[in-house]
Design an enzyme around this catalytic site. Structure first.
Site, short mmCIF file in Angstrom:
data_model
loop_
_atom_site.label_atom_id
_atom_site.label_comp_id
_atom_site.label_asym_id
_atom_site.label_seq_id
_atom_site.Cartn_x
_atom_site.Cartn_y
_atom_site.Cartn_z
N LYS A 1 3.26 4.44 -1.26
CA LYS A 1 3.30 5.32 -2.25
C LYS A 1 4.49 6.18 -1.92
CE LYS A 1 -1.32 5.05 -0.80
NZ LYS A 1 -1.81 3.81 -1.62
N ASP B 1 17.71 9.48 -7.65
CA ASP B 1 18.87 9.45 -7.55
C ASP B 1 19.11 9.19 -5.96
OD1 ASP B 1 19.18 9.69 -10.24
OD2 ASP B 1 19.85 12.05 -9.88
N LYS C 1 -3.42 10.37 5.44
CA LYS C 1 -3.03 9.36 6.19
C LYS C 1 -1.85 10.47 7.08
CE LYS C 1 -3.70 6.64 2.63
NZ LYS C 1 -5.23 6.34 2.96
N HIS D 1 0.83 -1.07 0.04
CA HIS D 1 0.00 0.11 -0.08
C HIS D 1 0.86 1.39 0.23
CE1 HIS D 1 -3.21 2.83 1.86
NE2 HIS D 1 -3.71 2.27 0.96
N HIS E 1 -8.53 10.96 1.79
CA HIS E 1 -7.68 9.73 1.47
C HIS E 1 -6.09 9.89 2.47
CE1 HIS E 1 -4.95 7.33 -0.94
NE2 HIS E 1 -5.99 6.34 -0.71
N ASP F 1 0.41 19.30 18.53
CA ASP F 1 0.87 20.61 19.21
C ASP F 1 1.57 21.47 18.25
OD1 ASP F 1 0.01 19.26 21.45
OD2 ASP F 1 2.08 18.39 22.05
#
Length: 953
Positions: free
Chosen positions: A448, A453, A777, A446, A775, A782
């Site tokens: 991404k 380089d 995450k 899952h 979508h 603080d």
């Protein structure tokens, strides 16, 4: 040259690896001329990293491995006495210390090795007399060397030198001054030099030499059946290269890399028969393999083990880091956050154009035809075209895709693989896992991530796929002209939704190339499949990318909200190392990838990580730690550092946490749900309540799960299953957050708020609304730190034993003046700016500067701005559109009645438009009472009901 039994490192032979599969490009195209190969070695600081991708060509072309114009010097400064195999004769072992530029290394040689080297050089010289005239220059260089090897036992020359060591030192230095002599195979082996010796980005020279290695030893399920590798094995000759963060062995004949072993917390070097099953053996272990090499003496085995330990002991990856992670926090790291895909994709496109050596990409889903800059008026910024352009320039592009269960998912990774690999042989695509052989059916890759380089990396929630590009306007319509969010606009021409200049598609890998639309004068932002509303209709026919999936004149698109990040230097190297670990693991595990078309990848050394050839604009310095969820099936290791970082951040937060996530499934019961993020939230709120201190928790999730389904009939089994576990986390059942906050009674609203996002617009003259699909995450705490990655708040992402995930934990090291709870406060510049960017869009401060978002925990903001905005917007949308889900629908009967009620947007559009003018931002309350009288778990007689509960949690 010396025989295997007489050198401190055993000599090697070769092993041919058969090609195991057919493809359009069955091998790399050797498009580098001898001059181009030679240019790779012309950097005075060391050889170019690109060397690692051209080892066979360099060997075949006879390119010198040394840095041009840089002398090689040696010093013989130590001797050791040793007994030969006869245990009678005592010999001398010389320690030769060599220097070449900033590279330093040591070899141990006997006097007979000097003699054999001299004999080999003499043979070469004699052979040159019989070669054509074009070798005259080589002949002249070799004639400059001495024909005789002076004795160490009392000759005139020996008496004139200070010692035997000094004499050998002078002799060898004389040879090394001759360009021809130092490039002969015998000399390279004597010096323990290969094409990888002086690659600056691989770190110090390290240890090299010929070895014999034992087959097998892989500690991966499926590769060692019933321990057969301990009985049935073979010994093979290889060339071992030991660097500061990995070791490898390669073939002596063609210099192809045959295996790479990365250092990790289980790395160990063991000596002796008890650990290796062979006399004078050395066992080198990590998470995935126990590699056994065979030595010819006790002294040799001790030398190899000592030198490998010495090179590895300073490696960052030998110990478990904070949160149980594989990588430590990296201070003073340039980093940047992104909200939404517009800026992320644009910076990514520019970074890809800067690539000179390698591009690494891993995604849950990748759409080759997405445009990274919009609106697109040509194909220049289309992903597949960018990758093809870089591949043609010699950049190696490596892509890892999740291999889906085709019956369950329609992301068509096979099409993505074929499309990319048909473009150029420098583009390599692997898919993983094979569900049957790996026994992995429920779990997914899952992550991404993009690394360029091994210097710049991007990590977050955004796949390079359809539907992801968006900006803060969250447009619902895209008929080819500009529209403004939340305001009435002129009616759009009723164009044909499928008319994008595309004919009927064919099911072929080059379909995108055949049926490209004419983009001249294009003003659309989402072309073809990119215009999506996946709850209305999931993606289909992805091999026809420029055909619309839905009627864009009637169905509003579903806006996509997501967060990502970019990082440089050592943190980027950590991201790249994770990719390399996964790539090499997949290559080992899947038989079809074992041929040389799919290369082993090598991690760069951190010694050069601060040399940045380019940077992402507007990046700032902070402390960055790369986190992951990984398991033996996915990466060959085990880790759940993302979960640990979430829990640590929540427990140690002092003022607030802001959670924006695609899922919210937590609160452990030890049976169904196991991650304890919800438990940490409950405990932190209860602590604040007992201490009578102000503390806020903001939770923003999508109003509906991202599955196709008709919400007017209940949404479908998949949607209801996710909603069941979401409500179980928030407010239903004994394990929910609100149930466990019974101590605070009705005061829970002072501590925590649950929200979703919604917007509205006009489509073909009619008022429309749609939820904004969250979508993201991410977690912010603080105004001083944040976590951004691919991990959802559920067991799949957090436990580590299920889906593979990647994230970054960013902590501000600088401070800027701010306000918190009505008091002066020292905030971190990055976290503060990220929180303000999120809040300003959500509560409408972008369009109304009078809305104050400076103090996130003040009563004015929490109650009068955040909660009142959500309440007001929820009421307006309910009045105008009668949106679902909503708090007034408690059961299926009420849902049917709700669907029959008239909507203000249909009966009185003008009044509805006036009502909508009061909407502020995009924030709405999450409907906690929706369907609370129904059991939302799928019935057992459907496929969703028969699936394991772990699939949903």
């Amino acid at each position: 040259m010396a025989s295997p039994e007489e050198v401190i490192e055993p000599a090697v032979g070769s092993s041919a690896v058969p090609h195991l599969s057919r493809r359009r490009f069955s091998h790399d195209i050797n498009d580098l001329s001898p001059d181009e190969l030679d240019s790779l070695m012309k950097n005075r600081d060391g050889c170019a990293f690109t060397v690692v991708h051209h080892l066979p060509e360099m060997k075949e072309a006879g390119v010198s491995y040394f840095i041009p114009g840089t002398p090689i010097t040696c010093k013989v400064d130590n001797t050791e006495k040793h007994t030969t195999r006869s245990k009678v004769r005592v010999g001398t072992l010389y320690t030769v210390r060599l220097t070449h530029g900033h590279f330093h290394w040591v070899v141990k040689r006997k006097y007979k090795h000097f003699q054999e080297l001299h004999r080999d050089l003499y043979k070469h010289k004699m052979m040159l007399h019989y070669l054509p005239r074009r070798f005259a220059k080589d002949r002249q260089q070799l004639m400059m060397t001495s024909e005789e090897m002076p004795s160490l036992h009392g000759t005139d020359r020996t008496r004139r030198t200070s010692s035997k060591m000094k004499y050998l030192e002078e002799y060898l230095n004389g040879l090394l001054e001759n360009a021809f002599c130092r490039s002969i195979h015998s000399m390279l082996e004597f010096l323990s030099v290969s094409a990888l010796s002086f690659v600056n980005d691989l770190g110090p020279k390290g240890l090299e030499g010929p070895i014999m290695k034992r087959s097998g030893g892989h500690r991966v399920l499926g590769l060692n059946c019933i321990g057969h590798h301990r009985v049935c094995f073979r010994w093979s000759h290889r060339w071992l290269v030991v660097k500061d963060s990995f070791l490898l062995y390669m073939s002596r004949d063609d210099s192809e890399i045959d295996f790479v072993l990365l250092y990790d917390p289980e790395f160990a070097v063991k000596v002796g028969n008890a650990h290796t099953g062979t006399e004078y053996g050395v066992c080198i272990e990590n998470y995935t393999r126990s590699l056994v090499i065979k030595c010819i003496s006790y002294r040799q085995s001790q030398w190899w083990s000592h030198e490998i330990d010495r090179l590895a002991h300073l490696c960052d990856f030998l110990k478990v880091s904070r949160f149980g992670g594989f990588a430590p926090p990296r201070e003073d790291t340039l980093t940047k956050w992104y909200v939404n895909g517009k800026d992320y994709f644009a910076d990514l496109a520019d970074a890809l154009e800067q690539a000179k050596e390698e591009i690494f990409i891993t995604d849950w889903w990748l759409s080759p035809e997405i445009f990274l800059k919009r609106p697109a008026t040509d194909n220049h910024w289309r992903l597949d075209e960018i990758l093809k352009r870089k591949a043609e320039q010699g950049v190696k592009v490596c892509v890892l895709l999740y291999k889906e269960v085709e019956m369950a998912l329609g992301i068509n990774s096979d099409y993505s693989k074929r499309t990319l690999m048909d473009m150029h042989p420098n583009i390599k695509v692997m898919r993983h896992p094979d569900h049957v052989s790996s026994a992995v059916v429920l779990w997914a890759h899952h992550e991404k991530m993009v690394a360029i380089d091994q210097t710049v990396a991007f990590v977050g929630g955004l796949d390079l796929a359809f539907g992801r590009w968006d900006d803060r306007e969250y447009r619902l319509a895209d008929l080819g002209q500009a529209e403004s969010l939340n305001w009435e606009t002129a009616e759009h021409p009723n164009t044909d939704a499928t008319d994008n200049g595309v004919g009927d598609g064919q099911n072929a890998g080059n379909q995108a190339e055949k049926d490209q639309p004419d983009l001249t004068g294009n003003t659309k932002l989402w072309l073809g499949k990119d215009y999506s509303n996946f709850i209305n209709k999931d993606w289909t026919l992805l091999d026809r990318p420029f055909e619309d999936n839905i009627d864009r004149t009637k169905v509003p698109r579903m806006p996509w909200r997501d967060l990502s990040s970019a990082m440089h230097g050592k943190a980027a190297r950590d991201v790249a190392r994770h990719f390399i670990q996964r790539w090499n693991f997949t290559k080992i595990f899947k038989t079809k990838y074992k041929d040389n078309f799919y290369p082993y990848l090598l991690p760069k050394s951190n010694s050069t990580a601060d040399l940045l050839p380019f940077t992402i604009p507007r990046s700032q310095k902070a402390k960055v730690q790369v986190l992951r969820s990984a398991d033996r099936w996915s990466t060959g290791t085990a880790e759940n550092s993302i979960l640990n970082a979430y829990i640590h951040t929540i427990e140690n937060s002092e003022h607030y946490i802001y959670i924006e996530n695609q899922f919210f499934i937590s609160c452990a019961d030890g049976k169904v749900v196991h991650n304890t993020i919800g438990d940490a939230i409950v405990n932190r709120i209860l602590r604040a309540h007992r201490e009578q201190k102000k503390y806020r928790v903001f939770v923003v999730i999508p109003l509906l799960p991202g599955f196709e389904g008709d919400i007017t009939t209940g949404g479908g089994n998949a949607i209801q299953a996710i909603m069941h576990f979401t409500y179980r986390t928030m407010c239903r059942g004994e394990h929910s957050i609100l149930s466990r906050l019974s101590e605070v009674k009705d005061q829970w609203t002072e501590y925590i708020t649950f929200c979703g996002l919604r917007t509205h617009s006009r489509l073909s003259g009619s008022l429309v609304t749609e939820l904004i699909y969250v979508h993201s995450k991410a977690l912010i705490a603080d105004d001083r730190c944040y976590i951004i990655g691919s991990a959802n708040i559920n067991d799949r992402s957090m436990l580590g034993t299920r889906d593979s995930e990647l994230a970054v934990f960013v902590e501000d090291e600088e401070r800027v003046p701010s306000i918190m709870g009505g008091q002066e406060y020292e905030a971190g510049p990055l976290a503060l700016a990220l929180r303000k960017e999120c809040f300003s869009v959500l509560v409408g401060a972008v369009s109304d500067p009078s809305i104050n978002i400076d103090d996130p925990i003040s009563d004015d903001f929490f109650f009068l701005t955040w909660n009142e905005t959500a309440k007001l917007n929820t009421e307006i949308y309910a009045k105008v559109f009668r949106c679902l889900p909503c708090n007034s629908v408690h059961n299926m009967q009420r849902l049917s009645e709700h669907n029959c009620e008239e909507r203000l947007c249909d009966t009185d559009p003008e009044r509805a438009a006036e009502e909508l003018k009061a909407v502020r931002g995009v924030l709405v309350h999450f409907p906690l009472k929706y369907m609370y009288e129904e059991n939302l778990l799928p019935p057992l007689n459907c496929k969703e009901g028969m699936a394991p509960t772990d699939l949903w949690t």
